[in-house]
Design an enzyme around this catalytic site. Sequence first.
Site, PDB file in Angstrom:
ATOM      1  N   SER A  97       0.846  -1.185   0.000  1.00 17.42           N
ATOM      2  CA  SER A  97       0.000   0.000   0.000  1.00 17.42           C
ATOM      3  C   SER A  97       0.884   1.238   0.000  1.00 17.42           C
ATOM      4  CB  SER A  97      -0.909   0.007   1.234  1.00 17.42           C
ATOM      5  OG  SER A  97      -0.132   0.323   2.375  1.00 17.42           O
ATOM      6  N   LYS A  98       0.236   2.376  -0.102  1.00 17.99           N
ATOM      7  CA  LYS A  98       0.943   3.662  -0.186  1.00 17.99           C
ATOM      8  C   LYS A  98       1.988   3.833   0.922  1.00 17.99           C
ATOM      9  CE  LYS A  98       0.528   6.444  -3.589  1.00 17.99           C
ATOM     10  NZ  LYS A  98       1.761   6.475  -4.362  1.00 17.99           N
ATOM     11  N   ARG A  99       1.660   3.310   2.109  1.00 23.82           N
ATOM     12  CA  ARG A  99       2.598   3.562   3.205  1.00 23.82           C
ATOM     13  C   ARG A  99       3.909   2.816   3.025  1.00 23.82           C
ATOM     14  NH1 ARG A  99       2.085  -0.981   6.645  1.00 23.82           N
ATOM     15  NH2 ARG A  99       0.348  -1.970   5.602  1.00 23.82           N
TER      16      ARG A  99
END
Length: 476
Positions: free
Chosen positions: A251-253
Site C-alpha cells: 500500500s501507499k505507506r
Amino acid sequence: MSPSDVPGSRGDAQVVTRFAPSPTGYLHIGGARTALFNWLYARGRGGKFLLRIEDTDRARSTPEATEAILKGLAWFGIDWDGEPISQFARKDRHAEVAHQMLARGSAYKCFSTQEEIEEFRATAKAAGHSTLFHSPWRDADPATHPDAPYVIRVKAPREGATVIEDAVQGTVTFRNDQLDDMICLRSDGTPTYMLAVVVDDHDMGVTQVIRGDDHLNNAARQTMVYRAMGWDVPGWAHIPLIHGPDGKKLSKRHGALGLEEYQALGYPAAGMRNYLARLGWSHGDDEYFTDAQAREWFDLSAITRAPARLDFKKLENICGRHIAAAEDAALLHELEAYLAASGQPALSATQSEGLARAMYCLKDRAKTFPQIIEKAHFVLASRPLVPDAAAEKALDAVSRGILSELTPQLRSASWNRETLEGIVAALAEAQGMGLGKIAGPLRAALAGRTVTPSIFDMMLVLGREETVARLIDAAA
Ligand code: GLU
C-alpha cells in the site's frame, strides 16, 4: 477486428502470452511484474507477447491511464508484438460469440427481472438454501419467450467440479454447485468482462494466461465460457501478489507503488527488470542476471506460491550492479531520461559532455541515478565552486597551503594517472602525511563536495587547466 486479424492468431503450438491491464490508473509494480513474466515466458520460447488494454469499463477507463501504461512499459524495456488491442473495440465480436453460444445451446436468454432475482434470493435465504440464482429460463422452450429485454447467460454445469490445473497454484478444484449461470451479454447488448476476456484470449491465440492470483476464481468461470464454445482452455499461471517489506499487502505507506515512481527515484530499468523477475521467481541462488539469462531461465514452475516481499536494499544492490555493467553512453541516455522524469532541469551540452567523459568513474558503486548525480557534481558544477559544509571544513588554512604547493607542479606535469599519482604521493611524503590526508582537501577543492570519484579520476576528467584553476580558487 475479425479473429484472424488479431496478432498471434495461429494454428500452431507457438507460445502466445499477453498482458491485459485495465486502464484505470498508473502501472502498478505488481502489474509491471506480471507483464515481465509474460514477456520473459514468450520471448524465451520464441513466442509472441501481446498487449491488450481492457477498457471495457467505460466509466473507469481513461486515455491518460492507457498512455501511462504504454509509457511505463516503454521505460521498463518491455516490447509487445503488433499494436495494442483495445478490448472495447472488440465488443461486437464479443456479442457475436454470446449469440454463437445461444446457437450451440450452451447459453440461454434469461428474461428474469432484477426484482424477480431478488425475490428468488430472499426466498432461498429464508429457506436456508444457496442464494445462487437459478433462472427459470435455462430450460424454457423458446416458443414461450416474451418480447422483452433479456440477458444471455452461459449454462454452468450443475454437477461435479471445474478443475484448474495451474502452473503455480497446482490443481485447484471449484465445486460447480457454487458457480452460477453468469451473464455474458447484458440486456443492452454489451458484453460482460468475463466474456470479453475469454473471447479475446481465444482470438489472440493466447496459450498461457499468466496473471495475478486475484484472478484465480475468474479462471473457473472463464473455463465455463471456453467449454461453452468448445474452445481449448489455455494454460493457467496465477502468480502471488507482491507484499511490502513488512509482509503486509502493498500500500501507499510502503512507498512507491507506480512503476513511474521508480523511474523518478532513479532506478535503472535493467535493474528493475532483474529485481522484479527475481521477486517471486528464482533460478538457484542467482540474484544478478541479464535479460538474456532471464529469458533463458524463466519458467513457471520456479514461481513461488507465497507472496513476494519488496526489499529496497536488494533492489538497490541489483541496480548498482546493472549500473556498473552498463555502457557509458546508454547510461548517460538513461540518466537524462531520469532527470526529465523526476522534473529536474535538463543537462547543458557542456554538462552532458562532462558526464560522458566522467561516466566510467561515476558508475562504479553508484546504485541509483541520484547517486551518480551526487558523485558527478565535480563535472556538473562550474567555477567558482561553492563548497558544501563538509568540503568547507576540509579546506582549512593548512590544507589550502598544501594545495598551493601542488599547483606549480601540476602545471608542468604530463597529464596521466601515473605522473599525477607520483606527484601527490611525493607531496604527501614531503608533508609527512598520509595520502588520505591530502585527498580530503583535494576532493573539496576539485568538487566542492566530499563524496566524489577518486582525485586522480577527477583530475583526468577535468584536465590540467580546470584542475589548476580550481586549486587556485580553493587556495585563495
Ligand atoms: N484486466 C485485468 C487486471 O488489470 C487482468 C485480467 C487478466 O489478466 O485476465 O487486473
